[in-house]
Write a protein that holds these residues in place. Structure first.
Motif, mmCIF file in Angstrom:
data_model
loop_
_atom_site.group_PDB
_atom_site.id
_atom_site.type_symbol
_atom_site.label_atom_id
_atom_site.label_comp_id
_atom_site.label_asym_id
_atom_site.label_seq_id
_atom_site.Cartn_x
_atom_site.Cartn_y
_atom_site.Cartn_z
ATOM 1 N N GLY A 1 39.023 -48.647 98.289
ATOM 2 C CA GLY A 1 40.236 -48.625 99.083
ATOM 3 C C GLY A 1 41.373 -49.430 98.504
ATOM 4 O O GLY A 1 42.429 -49.572 99.140
ATOM 5 N N LYS A 2 41.181 -49.971 97.328
ATOM 6 C CA LYS A 2 42.274 -50.708 96.678
ATOM 7 C C LYS A 2 43.458 -49.786 96.423
ATOM 8 O O LYS A 2 44.615 -50.209 96.443
ATOM 9 N N LEU A 3 43.144 -48.526 96.195
ATOM 10 C CA LEU A 3 44.173 -47.489 96.111
ATOM 11 C C LEU A 3 44.140 -46.688 97.406
ATOM 12 O O LEU A 3 43.084 -46.181 97.801
ATOM 13 N N ASP A 4 45.255 -46.584 98.052
ATOM 14 C CA ASP A 4 45.339 -45.854 99.316
ATOM 15 C C ASP A 4 45.552 -44.370 99.023
ATOM 16 O O ASP A 4 46.646 -43.952 98.647
ATOM 17 N N LEU A 5 44.488 -43.598 99.208
ATOM 18 C CA LEU A 5 44.565 -42.164 98.939
ATOM 19 C C LEU A 5 44.802 -41.348 100.204
ATOM 20 O O LEU A 5 44.771 -40.117 100.170
ATOM 21 N N SER A 6 45.025 -42.035 101.329
ATOM 22 C CA SER A 6 45.201 -41.314 102.596
ATOM 23 C C SER A 6 46.572 -40.667 102.698
ATOM 24 O O SER A 6 46.756 -39.716 103.447
ATOM 25 N N ILE A 7 47.525 -41.197 101.949
ATOM 26 C CA ILE A 7 48.873 -40.626 101.990
ATOM 27 C C ILE A 7 48.941 -39.442 101.032
ATOM 28 O O ILE A 7 48.739 -39.579 99.826
ATOM 29 N N LYS A 8 49.211 -38.272 101.572
ATOM 30 C CA LYS A 8 49.274 -37.075 100.749
ATOM 31 C C LYS A 8 50.590 -37.021 99.985
ATOM 32 O O LYS A 8 51.660 -37.190 100.563
ATOM 33 N N LYS A 9 50.498 -36.811 98.691
ATOM 34 C CA LYS A 9 51.681 -36.714 97.850
ATOM 35 C C LYS A 9 51.649 -35.412 97.065
ATOM 36 O O LYS A 9 50.572 -34.880 96.772
ATOM 37 N N PRO A 10 52.796 -34.883 96.706
ATOM 38 C CA PRO A 10 52.833 -33.564 96.052
ATOM 39 C C PRO A 10 52.312 -33.559 94.623
ATOM 40 O O PRO A 10 52.013 -32.503 94.078
ATOM 41 N N GLY A 11 52.255 -34.708 93.993
ATOM 42 C CA GLY A 11 51.710 -34.767 92.637
ATOM 43 C C GLY A 11 52.499 -33.933 91.657
ATOM 44 O O GLY A 11 53.719 -34.059 91.535
ATOM 45 N N ALA A 12 51.807 -33.037 90.957
ATOM 46 C CA ALA A 12 52.428 -32.259 89.891
ATOM 47 C C ALA A 12 53.558 -31.374 90.386
ATOM 48 O O ALA A 12 54.487 -31.064 89.637
ATOM 49 N N GLN A 13 53.498 -30.979 91.649
ATOM 50 C CA GLN A 13 54.588 -30.163 92.185
ATOM 51 C C GLN A 13 55.906 -30.936 92.162
ATOM 52 O O GLN A 13 56.965 -30.384 91.856
ATOM 53 N N ALA A 14 55.834 -32.224 92.489
ATOM 54 C CA ALA A 14 57.038 -33.045 92.461
ATOM 55 C C ALA A 14 57.534 -33.221 91.026
ATOM 56 O O ALA A 14 58.745 -33.236 90.767
ATOM 57 N N VAL A 15 56.600 -33.373 90.098
ATOM 58 C CA VAL A 15 56.980 -33.511 88.699
ATOM 59 C C VAL A 15 57.650 -32.232 88.202
ATOM 60 O O VAL A 15 58.665 -32.271 87.503
ATOM 61 N N ALA A 16 57.080 -31.098 88.570
ATOM 62 C CA ALA A 16 57.665 -29.822 88.157
ATOM 63 C C ALA A 16 59.080 -29.670 88.691
ATOM 64 O O ALA A 16 59.989 -29.216 87.989
ATOM 65 N N ALA A 17 59.299 -30.075 89.934
ATOM 66 C CA ALA A 17 60.634 -29.992 90.524
ATOM 67 C C ALA A 17 61.602 -30.935 89.806
ATOM 68 O O ALA A 17 62.764 -30.583 89.546
ATOM 69 N N LEU A 18 61.122 -32.142 89.471
ATOM 70 C CA LEU A 18 61.957 -33.105 88.755
ATOM 71 C C LEU A 18 62.364 -32.569 87.388
ATOM 72 O O LEU A 18 63.526 -32.666 86.976
ATOM 73 N N LEU A 19 61.401 -31.985 86.686
ATOM 74 C CA LEU A 19 61.695 -31.430 85.370
ATOM 75 C C LEU A 19 62.703 -30.290 85.471
ATOM 76 O O LEU A 19 63.575 -30.137 84.617
ATOM 77 N N GLN A 20 62.574 -29.504 86.519
ATOM 78 C CA GLN A 20 63.494 -28.387 86.704
ATOM 79 C C GLN A 20 64.922 -28.875 86.921
ATOM 80 O O GLN A 20 65.878 -28.316 86.364
ATOM 81 N N THR A 21 65.076 -29.943 87.696
ATOM 82 C CA THR A 21 66.423 -30.477 87.927
ATOM 83 C C THR A 21 67.023 -31.045 86.648
ATOM 84 O O THR A 21 68.241 -31.098 86.496
ATOM 85 N N ARG A 22 66.171 -31.474 85.721
ATOM 86 C CA ARG A 22 66.642 -32.026 84.444
ATOM 87 C C ARG A 22 66.765 -30.957 83.356
ATOM 88 O O ARG A 22 67.092 -31.276 82.212
ATOM 89 N N GLY A 23 66.465 -29.730 83.709
ATOM 90 C CA GLY A 23 66.582 -28.649 82.745
ATOM 91 C C GLY A 23 65.503 -28.636 81.689
ATOM 92 O O GLY A 23 65.700 -28.100 80.588
ATOM 93 N N VAL A 24 64.355 -29.221 82.006
ATOM 94 C CA VAL A 24 63.241 -29.271 81.056
ATOM 95 C C VAL A 24 62.298 -28.108 81.324
ATOM 96 O O VAL A 24 61.741 -27.973 82.417
ATOM 97 N N ARG A 25 62.120 -27.271 80.335
ATOM 98 C CA ARG A 25 61.174 -26.158 80.439
ATOM 99 C C ARG A 25 59.859 -26.589 79.807
ATOM 100 O O ARG A 25 59.840 -27.072 78.674
ATOM 101 N N THR A 26 58.783 -26.426 80.527
ATOM 102 C CA THR A 26 57.492 -26.950 80.072
ATOM 103 C C THR A 26 56.691 -25.914 79.289
ATOM 104 O O THR A 26 56.982 -24.720 79.301
ATOM 105 N N VAL A 27 55.679 -26.416 78.606
ATOM 106 C CA VAL A 27 54.705 -25.574 77.902
ATOM 107 C C VAL A 27 53.348 -25.809 78.555
ATOM 108 O O VAL A 27 52.883 -26.949 78.622
ATOM 109 N N SER A 28 52.736 -24.762 79.028
ATOM 110 C CA SER A 28 51.416 -24.885 79.655
ATOM 111 C C SER A 28 50.332 -24.830 78.580
ATOM 112 O O SER A 28 50.589 -24.484 77.425
#
Length: 438
Positions: A374-401
């Motif tokens: 419990g040292k890391l609180d995992l109960s709070i749900k976060k978007p994870g990679a979805q948020a990163v993808a949105a951030l990259l999109q706002t910066r005009g970064v196109r990714t490579v899968s």
């Protein structure tokens, strides 16, 4: 590509959030603890592997700035060592001597990047028209570079060495390589495998100084077995003669660089001035102390292989500039909850394959422990990679899968096939992206 390595690339891991990234793999929407790994080298992959083995509900996203993954496995030291590739942190350790920035002086990191296809080093163009090269440092990287400089071309043609490096080596006039170390034969940093390959290299001979070994016999019997075997091989190489060999290599011990000597026009390196050292202390802790004696070695190529160092990843990540590491406790980054590190950025530029794996596994174990306690609180749900993808999109970064990278991989393998090579690496990032996005 096999992940058998000597040294590892830095990785910084953060639970659930990431401030920035460029190229990514696996934007998953599966629920469970979310882990972001920054750096697609073995340190990151080893850590991710352990996390996924322990937590099948975990989501691990790996971010890499280049369009190609695997770090040192792709850009490792020796193309003739596909099973053992070593590389590491991004920065070079400066020699701190006059003339080190002259043309003709290279860091081992950049020279390795030139023949292994790192895009940033594709324009290096070292001049190989001289007969003598000097390598400063006596570790495995130094021996790998020496071996590449002296290897018969037919041995290199079947590797994934870059074509432009192969063409340059085909016209190379280098016939003598001196490998310089500040301490003595009993402190040499290479492994017996690398040394044996130098001893067995076709059409070459070892050309060492008998005076460097005059007192070794007295201490040989008391050495630990690995050091004893390495030293015995050194002595054997010194005593064997191959007068028909056209090329030579040698270790020069108890020497430290003082100054790079410029050519008469001052426009490039023409040699190096070395201080002759005396040794104080014993065993692995012996110190090299410069004397007043100096030696000049004339050469047209100087490669510094005195070590690598990590560089800061982001102002938000603590960094110890003196030690060139992220301050941490067994992988937990100091004073930042949820942030972990693995690899050279964790412990400095040292280690072999066992060290690499165990270090990454230790980071994963600590991270999992913090999840479980419990040292890391995992109960709070976060978007994870979805948020990163949105951030990259706002910066005009196109990714490579990862799937898109497989197009790059297939193209490189196709280009290498006519030459009998496992691949011909693409050297231009724009070319990689065109293929990935095609």
């Amino acid at each position: 590509m096999k992940m058998m390595i000597n040294c590892i690339q830095k990785s910084v891991i953060r639970i659930q959030t990431l401030s920035r990234a460029s190229v990514c793999r696996g934007l998953s929407s599966v629920s469970g603890p979310k882990v972001c790994v920054v750096g697609g080298g073995p340190a990151g992959f080893y850590t991710a592997q352990q996390l996924l083995k322990a937590r099948q509900d975990a989501v691990v996203d790996i971010y890499e700035r280049l369009p190609v993954p695997f770090g040192l496995v792709r850009f490792g030291v020796a193309p003739d060592h596909p099973e053992v590739k070593s590389y590491g942190a991004e920065g070079n350790r400066s020699m701190g001597i006059l003339g080190e920035n002259l043309p003709g002086v290279f860091s081992a990191k950049d020279f390795v990047g030139w023949y292994n296809g790192i895009p940033a080093n594709k324009e290096l163009s070292p001049d190989l028209s001289c007969d003598t090269a000097v390598i400063l440092g006596q570790g495995n990287v130094a021996l790998d570079v020496a071996r590449i400089l002296l290897s018969p071309l037919d041995m290199l043609k079947k590797t994934d060495i870059t074509q432009h490096a192969l063409e340059a080596l085909a016209t190379s006039r280098i016939s003598r390589v001196l490998i310089i170390g500040r301490r003595g034969p009993l402190q040499i940093a290479c492994t017996i495998k690398e040394l044996r390959e130098m001893v067995n290299l076709p059409n070459t001979r070892a050309d060492m100084l008998l005076s460097d070994f005059k007192e070794i016999g007295e201490t040989l019997k008391d050495l630990p077995r690995p050091r004893k075997r390495l030293t015995e091989l050194l002595i054997k190489a010194m005593n064997e003669r191959n007068d028909k060999a056209e090329k030579s290599w040698s270790f020069r011990f108890c020497r430290s660089p003082v100054e790079v000597l410029a050519a008469s026009d001052g426009k490039r390196a023409a040699g190096i001035r070395l201080a002759v050292n005396k040794l104080e202390g014993s065993g692995e802790s012996v110190r090299a102390v410069p004397t007043d004696k100096l030696e000049d070695v004339y050469c047209g190529l100087i490669i510094s292989s005195i070590g690598y160092k990590s560089i800061p990843i982001d102002p938000a990540v603590p960094f110890d500039h003196r030690r060139a590491v992220v301050p941490n406790d067994t992988g937990r980054v100091q004073d930042v909850s949820g942030l972990y590190c693995s690899g050279w950025v964790k412990r400095g530029p040292t280690g072999v394959i066992a060290t690499t794996m165990n270090d990454s596994f230790d980071t994963a174990r600590v991270l999992l422990q913090d999840m479980d306690t419990g040292k890391l609180d995992l109960s709070i749900k976060k978007p994870g990679a979805q948020a990163v993808a949105a951030l990259l999109q706002t910066r005009g970064v196109r990714t490579v899968s990862f799937t898109q990278w497989e197009k790059i991989n297939a193209e490189e393998e196709r280009r290498g096939k006519p030459h009998g090579k496992p691949r011909e690496k693409l050297l231009d990032v724009e070319d990689m992206l065109k293929i990935a996005w095609s």
